[in-house]
Scaffold this motif. Structure first.
Motif, PDB file in Angstrom:
ATOM      1  N   TRP A 298       1.012  -1.243  -0.232  1.00 31.11           N
ATOM      2  CA  TRP A 298      -0.339  -0.082  -0.426  1.00 31.11           C
ATOM      3  C   TRP A 298       0.870   1.223   0.081  1.00 31.11           C
ATOM      4  O   TRP A 298       1.910   1.455   0.183  1.00 31.11           O
ATOM      5  CB  TRP A 298      -1.020   0.209   0.967  1.00 31.11           C
ATOM      6  N   ASP A 299       0.525   2.436  -0.987  1.00 30.67           N
ATOM      7  CA  ASP A 299       0.721   3.577  -0.527  1.00 30.67           C
ATOM      8  C   ASP A 299       0.734   4.327   0.434  1.00 30.67           C
ATOM      9  O   ASP A 299      -0.820   4.981   0.590  1.00 30.67           O
ATOM     10  CB  ASP A 299       1.106   5.068  -1.683  1.00 30.67           C
ATOM     11  N   THR A 300       1.799   4.656   0.786  1.00 32.53           N
ATOM     12  CA  THR A 300       1.340   5.990   2.593  1.00 32.53           C
ATOM     13  C   THR A 300       2.516   6.986   2.343  1.00 32.53           C
ATOM     14  O   THR A 300       3.357   6.735   1.300  1.00 32.53           O
ATOM     15  CB  THR A 300       2.047   5.239   3.317  1.00 32.53           C
ATOM     16  N   PRO A 301       2.269   7.914   3.261  1.00 29.44           N
ATOM     17  CA  PRO A 301       3.142   9.022   3.230  1.00 29.44           C
ATOM     18  C   PRO A 301       5.173   8.499   3.549  1.00 29.44           C
ATOM     19  O   PRO A 301       6.101   8.951   3.566  1.00 29.44           O
ATOM     20  CB  PRO A 301       2.935  10.060   4.265  1.00 29.44           C
ATOM     21  N   PHE A 302       4.882   7.315   4.592  1.00 28.39           N
ATOM     22  CA  PHE A 302       6.018   6.556   4.426  1.00 28.39           C
ATOM     23  C   PHE A 302       6.693   5.879   3.434  1.00 28.39           C
ATOM     24  O   PHE A 302       7.692   4.741   3.929  1.00 28.39           O
ATOM     25  CB  PHE A 302       6.219   5.438   6.208  1.00 28.39           C
ATOM     26  N   GLY A 303       6.226   5.729   2.072  1.00 28.98           N
ATOM     27  CA  GLY A 303       6.855   5.033   1.274  1.00 28.98           C
ATOM     28  C   GLY A 303       5.936   4.058   0.801  1.00 28.98           C
ATOM     29  O   GLY A 303       4.552   3.389   1.864  1.00 28.98           O
ATOM     30  N   PRO A 304       5.800   3.074  -0.124  1.00 25.34           N
ATOM     31  CA  PRO A 304       5.083   1.660   0.056  1.00 25.34           C
ATOM     32  C   PRO A 304       5.384   0.960   0.365  1.00 25.34           C
ATOM     33  O   PRO A 304       6.947   0.492   1.333  1.00 25.34           O
ATOM     34  CB  PRO A 304       5.490   1.410  -1.284  1.00 25.34           C
ATOM     35  N   GLY A 305       4.814  -0.356   1.001  1.00 22.62           N
ATOM     36  CA  GLY A 305       4.501  -0.847   1.845  1.00 22.62           C
ATOM     37  C   GLY A 305       3.248  -1.918   2.630  1.00 22.62           C
ATOM     38  O   GLY A 305       2.499  -1.956   1.929  1.00 22.62           O
ATOM     39  N   ARG A 306       3.846  -2.536   3.512  1.00 24.77           N
ATOM     40  CA  ARG A 306       2.902  -3.209   4.286  1.00 24.77           C
ATOM     41  C   ARG A 306       3.488  -2.934   5.761  1.00 24.77           C
ATOM     42  O   ARG A 306       4.198  -3.012   6.505  1.00 24.77           O
ATOM     43  CB  ARG A 306       2.421  -4.599   3.876  1.00 24.77           C
ATOM     44  N   PRO A 307       2.192  -3.033   6.483  1.00 23.44           N
ATOM     45  CA  PRO A 307       2.425  -3.122   8.247  1.00 23.44           C
ATOM     46  C   PRO A 307       2.490  -4.231   8.328  1.00 23.44           C
ATOM     47  O   PRO A 307       1.991  -5.050   8.402  1.00 23.44           O
ATOM     48  CB  PRO A 307       0.655  -2.451   8.083  1.00 23.44           C
ATOM     49  N   GLY A 308       3.475  -3.770   9.742  1.00 22.50           N
ATOM     50  CA  GLY A 308       3.891  -4.946  10.737  1.00 22.50           C
ATOM     51  C   GLY A 308       2.649  -5.473  11.573  1.00 22.50           C
ATOM     52  O   GLY A 308       1.197  -4.629  11.483  1.00 22.50           O
ATOM     53  N   TRP A 309       2.606  -5.999  12.138  1.00 16.22           N
ATOM     54  CA  TRP A 309       1.021  -6.615  12.616  1.00 16.22           C
ATOM     55  C   TRP A 309       0.687  -5.989  13.638  1.00 16.22           C
ATOM     56  O   TRP A 309      -0.675  -5.515  13.945  1.00 16.22           O
ATOM     57  CB  TRP A 309       1.902  -8.061  13.759  1.00 16.22           C
ATOM     58  N   HIS A 310       1.882  -5.448  14.577  1.00 18.49           N
ATOM     59  CA  HIS A 310       1.242  -4.936  15.591  1.00 18.49           C
ATOM     60  C   HIS A 310       0.524  -3.649  16.003  1.00 18.49           C
ATOM     61  O   HIS A 310      -0.421  -2.864  16.653  1.00 18.49           O
ATOM     62  CB  HIS A 310       2.634  -4.287  16.717  1.00 18.49           C
ATOM     63  N   LEU A 311       1.261  -2.846  14.478  1.00 19.49           N
ATOM     64  CA  LEU A 311       1.054  -1.529  14.299  1.00 19.49           C
ATOM     65  C   LEU A 311      -0.976  -1.508  14.217  1.00 19.49           C
ATOM     66  O   LEU A 311      -2.094  -0.330  14.906  1.00 19.49           O
ATOM     67  CB  LEU A 311       0.861  -1.113  12.951  1.00 19.49           C
ATOM     68  N   GLU A 312      -1.297  -2.258  13.218  1.00 19.75           N
ATOM     69  CA  GLU A 312      -3.205  -2.590  12.679  1.00 19.75           C
ATOM     70  C   GLU A 312      -3.908  -2.229  14.612  1.00 19.75           C
ATOM     71  O   GLU A 312      -5.173  -2.219  14.680  1.00 19.75           O
ATOM     72  CB  GLU A 312      -2.964  -3.587  12.586  1.00 19.75           C
ATOM     73  N   CYS A 313      -3.152  -3.073  15.891  1.00 18.95           N
ATOM     74  CA  CYS A 313      -4.317  -3.101  16.489  1.00 18.95           C
ATOM     75  C   CYS A 313      -4.216  -1.792  17.392  1.00 18.95           C
ATOM     76  O   CYS A 313      -5.364  -1.560  17.923  1.00 18.95           O
ATOM     77  CB  CYS A 313      -4.056  -4.349  17.935  1.00 18.95           C
ATOM     78  N   SER A 314      -2.855  -1.363  17.996  1.00 17.94           N
ATOM     79  CA  SER A 314      -3.534  -0.228  18.139  1.00 17.94           C
ATOM     80  C   SER A 314      -4.369   1.377  17.783  1.00 17.94           C
ATOM     81  O   SER A 314      -4.542   1.637  17.341  1.00 17.94           O
ATOM     82  CB  SER A 314      -2.059   0.350  17.879  1.00 17.94           C
ATOM     83  N   ALA A 315      -4.122   1.150  15.967  1.00 18.24           N
ATOM     84  CA  ALA A 315      -4.519   2.308  15.502  1.00 18.24           C
ATOM     85  C   ALA A 315      -6.310   1.879  15.211  1.00 18.24           C
ATOM     86  O   ALA A 315      -7.512   2.527  15.033  1.00 18.24           O
ATOM     87  CB  ALA A 315      -4.214   1.819  14.014  1.00 18.24           C
ATOM     88  N   MET A 316      -6.674   0.369  15.048  1.00 23.40           N
ATOM     89  CA  MET A 316      -7.763   0.029  14.935  1.00 23.40           C
ATOM     90  C   MET A 316      -8.784   0.325  16.246  1.00 23.40           C
ATOM     91  O   MET A 316     -10.175   0.567  16.250  1.00 23.40           O
ATOM     92  CB  MET A 316      -7.872  -0.960  14.326  1.00 23.40           C
ATOM     93  N   SER A 317      -7.982   0.026  17.217  1.00 22.86           N
ATOM     94  CA  SER A 317      -8.610  -0.110  19.173  1.00 22.86           C
ATOM     95  C   SER A 317      -8.988   1.336  18.470  1.00 22.86           C
ATOM     96  O   SER A 317     -10.141   1.410  19.985  1.00 22.86           O
ATOM     97  CB  SER A 317      -8.302  -0.697  19.446  1.00 22.86           C
TER      98      SER A 317
END
Ligand code: AMP
Ligand code: ZN
Length: 463
Positions: A194-213
């Motif tokens: 996926w494209d983000t301001p940090f460049g293309p790539g994919r999330p690590g597992w841990h990040l998703e739970c902080s963001a979604m919770s």
């Protein structure tokens, strides 16, 4: 008063939500690369019992469970299956939700998918980057654990001896390998990105739970749940990311469910010692029996899975259902009998005392089974009056709002297939084709249906 063991403080604490009457809770959901096994479902059943007991105690519950649909194992398995990410994860997500339903696990209010929250993850990374908590290396973004002095507070990890700046890219690792962990992974050939301001790539597992919770529950919420294997690194990393970004306490209560074991070892896919829900249903055990087994031991003790245990769960559940049947069929005089009324009252008190004590389901069930014994004796002696039968039935319904194992009182809609097979078996018996008749009975038994020949005809019930 409900008390819960809080992994963060290592103490049993009185539970009170941050907001008056609303409990905001998050449970780490499945990584959808295969069918869930009943070890996974032990955790989800325990979370469901927590959720239902909070409602029993009068709270409203806002419960979020994520679906991890991008992760190292998913990428490996989707490639092996030759499927696209979406096709692969949608299949296992649907199967997971179906097993949840079979096990009578209430659907959380929100079940967000990681890949649909890349924007929220980007925002969180941006906050962390601005706060000086991250650094970049080879196109990946890392969280610097040295920048968060409270790192290790959940798992009791001591950071001395860790190599400053050493990094880890994989999603799962041991305490011994505590390192700066990856938030955003640089793209690799053939990997979804996926494209983000940090460049293309994919999330690590841990990040998703902080963001979604935090998106669905706010920056500070009441309860965060998962199996004990998630304490480190996953939950430790969630705390670091969230609190470093917001400066606020992330979660009040950390609720961790102990493992389901098989012969002394954790049930897991990698060990190959696992059963799925459908494996057991195919062996003739109903989903209610599986659920009963999973919740009958307190969530904070290990539970050893055996087929004997499953058969034990089946007969315990039968005893509850048989009592309900007897009470529902009872034709008795109006009024109430002190002994029966007392048994019902004690069952509810004992159930609540057990559940209030950190959801001690075995103590709660023991109190209910004391009443089952007393009520059966009172029924044998004709000492259960109409008022007692009604209050005992209400008691069973009340505790089942938490246990979720009794099912509807009749096998209300008679399964037409079972009915047709019983008809065929009766015809076979009339024609003295006993082998065929026995075969039908055994086939039904294997599918969890027990036949009983009574003077009134053949009756059936589910195991
Ligand atoms: P996963 O799909 O592997 O991310 O796991 C989903 C949930 O199941 C997590 O909360 C795990 O901690 C939990 N879990 C995995 N194995 C077991 C087990 N043997 N007993 C209890 N919970 C487990
Ligand atoms: Zn998580």
């Amino acid at each position: 008063m409900l008390r819960l063991k809080n992994t963060l403080t290592r103490a049993k604490e009185e539970f009170k939500p941050i907001d008056d009457n609303l409990v905001r809770m998050y449970a780490c959901g499945p990584t959808v690369y295969d069918y869930g096994h009943i070890g996974n479902f032990r955790t989800f059943v325990a979370v469901d019992v927590l959720r239902r007991y909070l409602k029993y105690r009068g709270y409203r519950v806002q419960h979020v469970m994520n679906i991890t649909d991008i992760e190292d194992k998913i990428i490996r398995e989707m490639r092996a299956a030759g499927k696209s990410l979406r096709e692969f994860t949608e299949f296992y997500t649907a199967e997971f939700l179906r097993d949840m339903e079979l096990l009578n696990i209430e659907r959380p209010e929100v079940t967000p998918r990681a890949t649909e929250h890349i924007a929220e993850m980007s925002e969180l990374m941006e906050k962390l980057r601005k706060g000086g908590k991250t650094y970049e290396s080879d196109g990946s973004l890392y969280f610097s654990i040295a920048s968060f002095p409270r790192y290790g507070k959940l798992s009791g990890l001591k950071l001395e001896g860790n190599i400053a700046g050493a990094r880890v890219d994989v999603d799962e690792y041991d305490k011994a390998d505590a390192r700066d962990f990856v938030l955003w992974k640089a793209p690799k050939e053939d990997e979804p990105k996926w494209d983000t301001p940090f460049g293309p790539g994919r999330p690590g597992w841990h990040l998703e739970c902080s963001a979604m919770s935090m998106k669905y529950l706010g920056e500070s919420f009441d309860i965060h749940c998962g199996g004990v294997d998630l304490i480190f690194p996953h939950h430790e990393n969630e705390i670091a990311q969230s609190e470093a970004a917001t400066g606020k306490p992330f979660v009040r209560f950390w609720f961790h469910v102990e493992f389901l074991q098989v012969e002394g070892e954790r049930m897991s896919k990698s060990k190959g010692n696992f059963y799925t829900v459908r494996n057991l249903v195919d062996k003739g055990f109903s989903a209610e029996v599986i659920r009963y087994l999973l919740l009958s031991a307190p969530y904070n003790t290990q539970l050893n899975f055996t087929f004997d245990g499953l058969r034990g769960a089946s007969s315990s559940l039968d005893r509850l259902r048989n009592l309900r049947r007897r009470l529902a069929d009872l034709k008795s005089a109006p009024g109430s009998n002190a002994a029966a009324a007392d048994a019902v009252k004690k069952a509810i008190e004992g159930f609540e005392a057990g559940m209030d004590d950190d959801l001690n389901t075995s103590a709660a069930l023991a109190a209910v089974f004391d009443a089952v014994r007393e009520l059966n004796t009172a029924l044998d002696e004709g000492k259960v009056l109409e008022g007692d039968a009604n209050s005992a039935l209400a008691m069973l319904e009340k505790i089942d709002s938490v246990l979720g194992v009794l099912g509807a009182l009749e096998n209300a809609v008679l399964d037409p297939e079972v009915e047709a097979l019983i008809e065929e078996r009766n015809a076979a018996r009339r024609e003295r084709k006993f082998a065929r008749a026995d075969q039908i009975r055994d086939d039904l038994l294997a599918r969890g249906v027990i036949l009983e020949d009574t003077p009134q005809g053949t009756k059936w019930r589910r195991k």
